[in-house]
Design a protein around this motif. Structure first.
Motif, PDB file in Angstrom:
ATOM      1  N   ARG A  71      14.572  82.259  -4.265  1.00  0.00           N
ATOM      2  CA  ARG A  71      15.955  82.652  -4.026  1.00  0.00           C
ATOM      3  C   ARG A  71      15.996  84.131  -3.692  1.00  0.00           C
ATOM      4  NH1 ARG A  71      14.532  82.577  -9.179  1.00  0.00           N
ATOM      5  NH2 ARG A  71      15.400  84.054 -10.633  1.00  0.00           N
ATOM      6  N   THR A  72      17.187  84.659  -3.445  1.00  0.00           N
ATOM      7  CA  THR A  72      17.338  86.054  -3.037  1.00  0.00           C
ATOM      8  C   THR A  72      16.781  87.006  -4.089  1.00  0.00           C
ATOM      9  OG1 THR A  72      19.346  85.388  -1.892  1.00  0.00           O
ATOM     10  CG2 THR A  72      19.006  87.743  -2.194  1.00  0.00           C
ATOM     11  N   GLY A  73      17.023  86.719  -5.373  1.00  0.00           N
ATOM     12  CA  GLY A  73      16.529  87.582  -6.437  1.00  0.00           C
ATOM     13  C   GLY A  73      15.014  87.689  -6.453  1.00  0.00           C
ATOM     14  N   ASP A  74      14.338  86.588  -6.126  1.00  0.00           N
ATOM     15  CA  ASP A  74      12.870  86.600  -6.076  1.00  0.00           C
ATOM     16  C   ASP A  74      12.371  87.500  -4.950  1.00  0.00           C
ATOM     17  OD1 ASP A  74      12.321  84.817  -8.224  1.00  0.00           O
ATOM     18  OD2 ASP A  74      12.920  83.156  -6.944  1.00  0.00           O
ATOM     19  N   LEU A  75      13.025  87.410  -3.792  1.00  0.00           N
ATOM     20  CA  LEU A  75      12.624  88.253  -2.660  1.00  0.00           C
ATOM     21  C   LEU A  75      12.964  89.719  -2.924  1.00  0.00           C
ATOM     22  CD1 LEU A  75      13.643  85.915   0.286  1.00  0.00           C
ATOM     23  CD2 LEU A  75      11.395  86.221  -0.759  1.00  0.00           C
ATOM     24  N   ALA A  76      14.079  89.970  -3.618  1.00  0.00           N
ATOM     25  CA  ALA A  76      14.433  91.346  -3.988  1.00  0.00           C
ATOM     26  C   ALA A  76      13.400  91.921  -4.957  1.00  0.00           C
ATOM     27  CB  ALA A  76      15.829  91.390  -4.610  1.00  0.00           C
ATOM     28  N   ALA A  77      12.918  91.091  -5.894  1.00  0.00           N
ATOM     29  CA  ALA A  77      11.868  91.542  -6.823  1.00  0.00           C
ATOM     30  C   ALA A  77      10.600  91.876  -6.051  1.00  0.00           C
ATOM     31  CB  ALA A  77      11.590  90.465  -7.871  1.00  0.00           C
ATOM     32  N   GLY A  78      10.284  91.073  -5.046  1.00  0.00           N
ATOM     33  CA  GLY A  78       9.111  91.343  -4.214  1.00  0.00           C
ATOM     34  C   GLY A  78       9.267  92.625  -3.421  1.00  0.00           C
ATOM     35  N   ALA A  79      10.469  92.846  -2.866  1.00  0.00           N
ATOM     36  CA  ALA A  79      10.722  94.078  -2.101  1.00  0.00           C
ATOM     37  C   ALA A  79      10.624  95.300  -3.010  1.00  0.00           C
ATOM     38  CB  ALA A  79      12.100  94.007  -1.440  1.00  0.00           C
ATOM     39  N   LEU A  80      11.122  95.184  -4.230  1.00  0.00           N
ATOM     40  CA  LEU A  80      11.043  96.299  -5.183  1.00  0.00           C
ATOM     41  C   LEU A  80       9.586  96.585  -5.559  1.00  0.00           C
ATOM     42  CD1 LEU A  80      12.742  98.271  -6.876  1.00  0.00           C
ATOM     43  CD2 LEU A  80      12.747  96.558  -8.686  1.00  0.00           C
ATOM     44  N   ALA A  81       8.796  95.542  -5.751  1.00  0.00           N
ATOM     45  CA  ALA A  81       7.374  95.726  -6.087  1.00  0.00           C
ATOM     46  C   ALA A  81       6.632  96.397  -4.938  1.00  0.00           C
ATOM     47  CB  ALA A  81       6.735  94.383  -6.420  1.00  0.00           C
ATOM     48  N   VAL A  82       6.895  95.962  -3.702  1.00  0.00           N
ATOM     49  CA  VAL A  82       6.240  96.570  -2.538  1.00  0.00           C
ATOM     50  C   VAL A  82       6.658  98.029  -2.394  1.00  0.00           C
ATOM     51  CG1 VAL A  82       6.131  96.526  -0.021  1.00  0.00           C
ATOM     52  CG2 VAL A  82       5.894  94.409  -1.309  1.00  0.00           C
ATOM     53  N   ALA A  83       7.956  98.312  -2.573  1.00  0.00           N
ATOM     54  CA  ALA A  83       8.444  99.689  -2.473  1.00  0.00           C
ATOM     55  C   ALA A  83       7.798 100.570  -3.538  1.00  0.00           C
ATOM     56  CB  ALA A  83       9.966  99.719  -2.607  1.00  0.00           C
ATOM     57  N   GLY A  84       7.654 100.043  -4.749  1.00  0.00           N
ATOM     58  CA  GLY A  84       7.007 100.809  -5.817  1.00  0.00           C
ATOM     59  C   GLY A  84       5.557 101.119  -5.505  1.00  0.00           C
ATOM     60  N   MET A  85       4.827 100.130  -4.953  1.00  0.00           N
ATOM     61  CA  MET A  85       3.419 100.361  -4.599  1.00  0.00           C
ATOM     62  C   MET A  85       3.292 101.388  -3.475  1.00  0.00           C
ATOM     63  SD  MET A  85       1.474  96.711  -4.990  1.00  0.00           S
ATOM     64  CE  MET A  85       2.637  95.702  -4.122  1.00  0.00           C
ATOM     65  N   LEU A  86       4.179 101.299  -2.479  1.00  0.00           N
ATOM     66  CA  LEU A  86       4.143 102.266  -1.378  1.00  0.00           C
ATOM     67  C   LEU A  86       4.473 103.676  -1.867  1.00  0.00           C
ATOM     68  CD1 LEU A  86       5.815 100.211   1.492  1.00  0.00           C
ATOM     69  CD2 LEU A  86       3.389 100.796   1.234  1.00  0.00           C
ATOM     70  N   LEU A  87       5.450 103.787  -2.772  1.00  0.00           N
ATOM     71  CA  LEU A  87       5.811 105.088  -3.332  1.00  0.00           C
ATOM     72  C   LEU A  87       4.655 105.678  -4.127  1.00  0.00           C
ATOM     73  CD1 LEU A  87       8.001 107.241  -3.812  1.00  0.00           C
ATOM     74  CD2 LEU A  87       8.720 105.916  -5.804  1.00  0.00           C
ATOM     75  N   LEU A  88       3.996 104.849  -4.937  1.00  0.00           N
ATOM     76  CA  LEU A  88       2.853 105.332  -5.715  1.00  0.00           C
ATOM     77  C   LEU A  88       1.725 105.776  -4.794  1.00  0.00           C
ATOM     78  CD1 LEU A  88       1.467 105.770  -8.453  1.00  0.00           C
ATOM     79  CD2 LEU A  88       0.670 103.406  -8.319  1.00  0.00           C
ATOM     80  N   ALA A  89       1.442 104.986  -3.752  1.00  0.00           N
ATOM     81  CA  ALA A  89       0.383 105.361  -2.808  1.00  0.00           C
ATOM     82  C   ALA A  89       0.722 106.673  -2.110  1.00  0.00           C
ATOM     83  CB  ALA A  89       0.185 104.248  -1.783  1.00  0.00           C
ATOM     84  N   ALA A  90       1.990 106.864  -1.728  1.00  0.00           N
ATOM     85  CA  ALA A  90       2.400 108.114  -1.076  1.00  0.00           C
ATOM     86  C   ALA A  90       2.278 109.289  -2.038  1.00  0.00           C
ATOM     87  CB  ALA A  90       3.834 107.984  -0.566  1.00  0.00           C
TER      88      ALA A  90
END
Length: 198
Positions: A71-90
């Motif tokens: 559902r939308t919440g699952d995809l939002a959780a995935g987007a948040l996880a990806v954003a967090g990983m990209l922020l940490l890498a940066a």
């Protein structure tokens, strides 16, 4: 041999091992779109938790449960996880650029990243993650602080999965199963009184 049914070649522990590997492979496939990774791991934890209650832990049951819950919440959780990983890498890339105070910044960013990863994995193991990510994250953040031993076990499970995948790349496709089993087992250590069993 003790623990075997009549006509059974392998015992229940070997069956669970095979189930974990099949669920791990199904989880790896479901994680390929990246945004589905939290839902995929959460579903794996739910399927493995169900094995404790006598429900089958099969790839078929895994995909059936995953289809019902995306559902939308699952995809939002995935987007948040990806954003967090990209922020940490940066952040770590900036720290490696030789800026003043980079060492302290890198250590702080790594510690925050590790805490977020442990909290995220523990949220995936929570039963609430099937319906309410906010409640799952809230409870997981609380558990990560109250149960430091369990958080260390989750970090150890991640380190083991990464090491196995690094040593032999095809193992990366099987690693999600044992990782899901590990974080589920850490979550199941909570007793009836709400306290974690050491």
């Amino acid at each position: 041999m003790p623990g075997h049914e009549a006509g059974e070649v392998f015992g229940p522990r070997m069956t669970l091992f095979a189930d974990v590997l099949s669920v791990g492979l199904a989880t790896a496939v479901a994680c390929l779109p990246v945004l589905t990774a939290p839902a995929a791991l959460s579903t794996a934890c739910a399927v493995l938790r169900g094995a404790r209650e006598g429900r089958p832990a099969t790839a078929g049951r895994y995909f059936a449960l995953l289809r019902r819950r995306l559902r939308t919440g699952d995809l939002a959780a995935g987007a948040l996880a990806v954003a967090g990983m990209l922020l940490l890498a940066a952040d770590l890339a900036l720290a490696g650029a030789g800026l003043p105070g980079a060492e302290l910044f890198a250590v702080t960013a790594a510690a925050i990243g590790a805490y977020a990863m442990v909290g995220g994995l523990r949220a995936c193991a929570r039963p609430e993650s099937l319906t309410d990510w906010r409640a799952a994250v809230r409870e997981a953040a609380r558990d990560s602080v109250r149960d430091v031993g369990g958080s260390a076990l989750v970090l150890l499970a991640v380190a083991t999965a990464v090491l196995c995948a690094w040593m032999l790349l095809p193992l990366a496709f099987l690693a999600p199963g044992p990782l899901a089993l590990a974080v589920t087992a850490v979550d199941l250590r909570k007793g009836d009184d709400g306290e974690f069993i050491p």
